[in-house]
Design an enzyme around this catalytic site. Structure first.
Site, mmCIF file in Angstrom:
data_model
loop_
_atom_site.group_PDB
_atom_site.id
_atom_site.type_symbol
_atom_site.label_atom_id
_atom_site.label_comp_id
_atom_site.label_asym_id
_atom_site.label_seq_id
_atom_site.Cartn_x
_atom_site.Cartn_y
_atom_site.Cartn_z
ATOM 1 N N ASP A 128 -9.900 -1.974 -3.620
ATOM 2 C CA ASP A 128 -10.266 -3.173 -2.881
ATOM 3 C C ASP A 128 -9.023 -4.019 -2.638
ATOM 4 O O ASP A 128 -8.006 -3.888 -3.327
ATOM 5 C CB ASP A 128 -11.310 -3.967 -3.662
ATOM 6 C CG ASP A 128 -12.240 -4.768 -2.762
ATOM 7 O OD1 ASP A 128 -11.857 -5.031 -1.608
ATOM 8 O OD2 ASP A 128 -13.343 -5.117 -3.217
ATOM 9 N N GLU A 135 -4.961 -4.745 1.332
ATOM 10 C CA GLU A 135 -4.054 -5.246 2.385
ATOM 11 C C GLU A 135 -2.847 -6.029 1.874
ATOM 12 O O GLU A 135 -1.839 -6.030 2.584
ATOM 13 C CB GLU A 135 -4.843 -6.080 3.405
ATOM 14 C CG GLU A 135 -5.569 -7.275 2.898
ATOM 15 C CD GLU A 135 -6.925 -6.918 2.321
ATOM 16 O OE1 GLU A 135 -7.536 -7.829 1.758
ATOM 17 O OE2 GLU A 135 -7.351 -5.769 2.387
ATOM 18 N N ASP A 141 -15.096 -6.998 4.659
ATOM 19 C CA ASP A 141 -16.254 -7.823 4.309
ATOM 20 C C ASP A 141 -16.823 -8.510 5.553
ATOM 21 O O ASP A 141 -16.777 -9.748 5.685
ATOM 22 C CB ASP A 141 -15.859 -8.863 3.259
ATOM 23 C CG ASP A 141 -15.361 -8.226 1.974
ATOM 24 O OD1 ASP A 141 -15.636 -7.032 1.754
ATOM 25 O OD2 ASP A 141 -14.684 -8.915 1.192
#
Length: 795
Positions: free
Chosen positions: A400, A403, A473
């Site tokens: 998760d 980035e 998300d």
């Protein structure tokens, strides 16, 4: 002698219009200088060319993070024609204007492909955290009606990426790859990792990057979209096989709060008889935020993690777990990474040590992102991951915030020093580095378990690391559902084939009581239909649980629609897994924008809500509400959606068997449990057995559906499902061929073998559309006992 070997090029000088034109010919291209700029053109193959430009005497060299191919000695002809320096390979003509420095590209037959804008290379001096360098920009001239695709996952709902401006800095819901390909059959990769602006307008198409010692881009010619994808993969890496089980159904939630809850979800699916292959454990299994990503089960609700993993495995399911790229200050990885100065100093998630929302700034979490560019830091990362989690038998990784999360960014944040220079210089390649670190380390530990990584961000080349990217998300809405389609297709056109979105959307901000809200329930059913035809089928989100039993029970419309598409997914596993092999072996793509299969159909080039799944199935998701009135479900009327059947083939309705001509817009009824699916004439589709998990039954009794109307073929691929023996040739293929005029099916000799391969099997052949036009007709046209030798069957 040493000098003679070093200087393998030829120095040439030609007097043209009274000025000296000179260049150096090398084994792979040329070097030259024009005014104040040094140029180098390198052939990596007859179809791939690298262009380098830098201010004169700047000594521009770079080891690419994305590109792993090396330039090869290529048979090229170099000649001066007036002001033009022409480099010609078997596939390309590359022309450098020796007066103004403009580079242009044509096919070997002289068909124009792409040209730089004149005098559009720009170098602006820039101080990058104390290092004198440049900001760089290059512009190109595209044809007015040219369609281009790619750039990563953009939440803009566009298929063709013209007339846009995008500031590329990796974030939660947009993943940037500075690459586009054209319907003219070429691709362009801008090899720069700093914040970059892509701009396309009537005047020019350009890439502009904050940091770059020079301009560095690759031009590739593939003749068509599949060919461009193949060239991009040759340049940046091929796609390894995923395990078969990854293509089953995955259940997730933000978050399962105990190991009993996690295991209980798997048990409930087994009790209901609804297929499931994977469960995902989200965050906080490590405890509080100061222990963020400790890579240990420190939360008391996970009292026996080995038992948890074993319990899941004993129910024939697999488990992956959330890991992050940041660490809390009380964790062992934090301390060791800090000791080698491998932690960044900028705001990331979580912001507070308290779980309460909104974050309390009086209690900062102290969580810091690690330097994934540093090989020693990647070693430390894997050491704790291997010891604390992989050793339990964990099946894969959910990386998760890859980035990574960067909140309230300030210019000084980008001055953070990484192993490779400033964070600014390498910002966008972070996901490539952290995902690559996990992949490479696991490959060193074992070849018995294929690497599987689910990750939130992506950069060019990441397809080589066993990673599936999801779109982040996203906030649930009908518009968001539609945008996930074009996002996934454009990522695939960058050469990165594995993609999915959170089925149902992550945040449910627009829905009160979503599980009782008719609009959301309908949206979820439609999203799961789309998810069934993505490389990964994964339900996940916050604000409401997403398990099938949260939507009712068997016999109720929403529940039945969800179950129908989970079962459909499993019936297509032989088709999906064989398509996965085609992706790895032949550089194909699983989610296919219509430009890939119908490049000559202008009506198909900009369709953003239809695509091919594999090379046979046209998928037409429903992206508008149809069955709720004032918040109440209303199924009294059957609604419709309009769709386009691409030209050049006939199409068979998957649900009814009706055959239709391509090249037309049609209207299809779309009751809640029907997403329009059409099969291309000439397709051969294997249908697998009814199972509760992907490996429950061998494929020794398959239904073989033939969709007549054209000749066709299909190769059935099988292996051991979850190891790397296939890389040494341990697998089998069976080729099916259909002669439509003779109504003859040929099953070729089986090639290859693997342990556990069925020596004998049944193929139950049915020709579609059949006389009843019913897809579930029980009577087969022919049952074949196949023992690995060629069979011809007249039907």
């Amino acid at each position: 002698m040493k000098r003679a070997f070093a200087v393998l090029f030829i120095i040439l000088a030609v007097i043209t219009h009274g000025s000296a034109q000179s260049y150096l010919k090398t084994d792979i291209g040329i070097k030259t200088s024009i005014e104040d700029t040094d140029y180098e053109i390198q052939f990596f193959s007859p179809s791939i060319v690298r262009v380098l430009k830098s201010p004169e005497k700047s000594c521009f060299t770079k080891e690419s993070l994305s590109v792993i191919k090396r330039p090869q000695k290529t048979d090229i002809d170099v000649r001066l024609d007036g002001k033009d320096l022409i480099l010609e390979s078997d596939e390309l003509l590359v022309t450098l204007n020796m007066n103004n420095g403009t580079v242009s590209f044509e096919t070997s037959t002289g068909q124009p492909l792409l040209s730089e804008k004149e005098a559009s290379a720009e170098f602006t001096k820039f101080n990058d955290a104390g290092n004198e360098t440049y900001s760089v920009s290059q512009s190109f001239a595209l044809e007015k009606d040219e369609a281009i695709y790619g750039l990563g996952i953009l939440q803009n709902g566009k298929m063709v990426q013209r007339d846009i401006e995008v500031h590329m800095v990796q974030n939660n819901t947009q993943d940037f790859v500075p690459f586009f390909q054209s319907n003219k059959g070429y691709g362009l990769f801008w090899d720069n990792y700093s914040p970059t602006t892509f701009s396309d307008n009537k005047e020019q198409t350009s890439f502009s990057s904050e940091v770059g010692d020079g301009i560095d881009y690759y031009f590739m010619y593939g003749k068509n979209a599949d060919g461009v994808v193949a060239q991009m993969r040759k340049l940046t890496g091929q796609v390894p096989m995923f395990p078969l089980w990854t293509y089953g159904y995955w259940q997730s939630r933000e978050r399962y709060k105990s190991q009993d809850e996690t295991v209980g979800v798997v048990r409930k699916y087994r009790e209901l008889g609804v297929p499931l292959d994977g469960i995902i454990q989200d965050w906080r299994y490590w405890g509080n935020n100061y222990l963020w990503n400790a890579m240990e089960f420190l939360n008391e609700e996970f009292y026996d993690p080995q038992k948890m993993v074993n319990d899941v495995h004993n129910m024939n399911a697999h488990m992956i777990i959330s890991i992050w790229n940041s660490f809390g200050p009380h964790t062992k990885p934090y301390r060791e990474l800090d000791s080698i100065n491998a932690l960044f100093d900028f705001k990331t998630w979580p912001e507070s040590g308290s779980f309460k929302w909104p974050p309390n700034p009086d209690y900062p979490s102290g969580v810091r992102v690690y330097d994934a560019y540093n090989p020693a830091a990647r070693d430390i990362y894997w050491k704790y991951l291997n010891k604390g989690i992989f050793s339990l038998g964990m099946d894969g990784w959910w990386i998760d915030s890859s980035e990574p999360d960067h909140f309230d960014p300030k210019p000084s944040d980008f001055d953070n020093q990484t192993y490779l220079g400033s964070f600014r210089k390498v910002r966008n390649a972070y996901p490539l580095m952290t995902v690559g670190g996990v992949y490479k380390h696991q490959r060193k530990v074992t070849s018995d378990k294929r690497v599987f990584i689910l990750t939130r961000s992506v950069f060019a080349g990441q397809q080589r690391y066993g990673a599936n990217t999801w779109s982040g998300d996203v906030v649930a809405s009908w518009d968001a559902l539609r945008k996930q389609i074009s996002g996934g297709l454009n990522l695939s056109l960058c050469g990165v084939p594995h993609y999915n979105s959170d089925i149902g959307g992550f945040f449910l901000w627009d829905y009160q009581n979503p599980l009782q809200n008719a609009d959301y329930r309908e949206l979820y059913a439609r999203w799961i239909q789309f998810g069934a035809f993505c490389p990964m089928m994964r339900s996940h989100g916050a604000d409401a649980p997403r398990e099938i039993y949260q939507f009712g029970k068997k016999g109720e419309p929403i529940y039945d629609a969800i179950e129908k598409y989970i079962n459909l997914r499993y019936s297509l596993l032989p088709y999906i897994y064989s398509t996965s092999w085609d992706v790895s072996k032949n550089q194909s793509s699983m989610m296919r924008a219509l430009v890939m299969d119908f490049p000559n159909d202008k009506k198909a080039l900009n369709i953003d809500d239809q695509y091919m799944f594999g090379k046979s199935i046209l998928v037409c998701p429903v992206t508008e509400r149809m069955y709720n009135e004032n918040g109440q479900a209303d199924f009294s009327m059957v609604e419709e959606r309009e769709l386009y059947l691409p030209a050049g083939t006939r199409w068979i309705d998957f649900w009814t068997g009706e055959m239709l001509e391509g090249g037309q817009i049609i209207t299809r009824e779309t009751p809640l449990d029907i997403m329009p699916l059409y099969v291309k004439a000439g397709s051969i589709i294997p249908i697998g057995p009814d199972v509760q998990y992907a490996e429950e039954k061998p494929w020794d009794n398959l239904e073989i559906r033939i969709y007549e109307g054209a000749d066709g073929e299909f190769t059935l691929y099988e292996d051991e499902n979850d190891n790397y023996n296939y890389e040494q040739g341990v697998y089998s293929t069976i080729r099916f061929s259909w002669d439509d005029s003779r109504k003859t099916l040929t099953i070729s000799d089986r090639k290859g073998s693997f342990p556990g391969m069925p020596a004998e099997r049944k193929f139950n052949v049915i020709v579609k559309p059949d006389k009843t036009d019913k897809v579930n007709a029980e009577k087969y046209d022919k049952t074949i006992i196949y023992k690995g030798k060629r069979v011809n069957v007249k039907l």
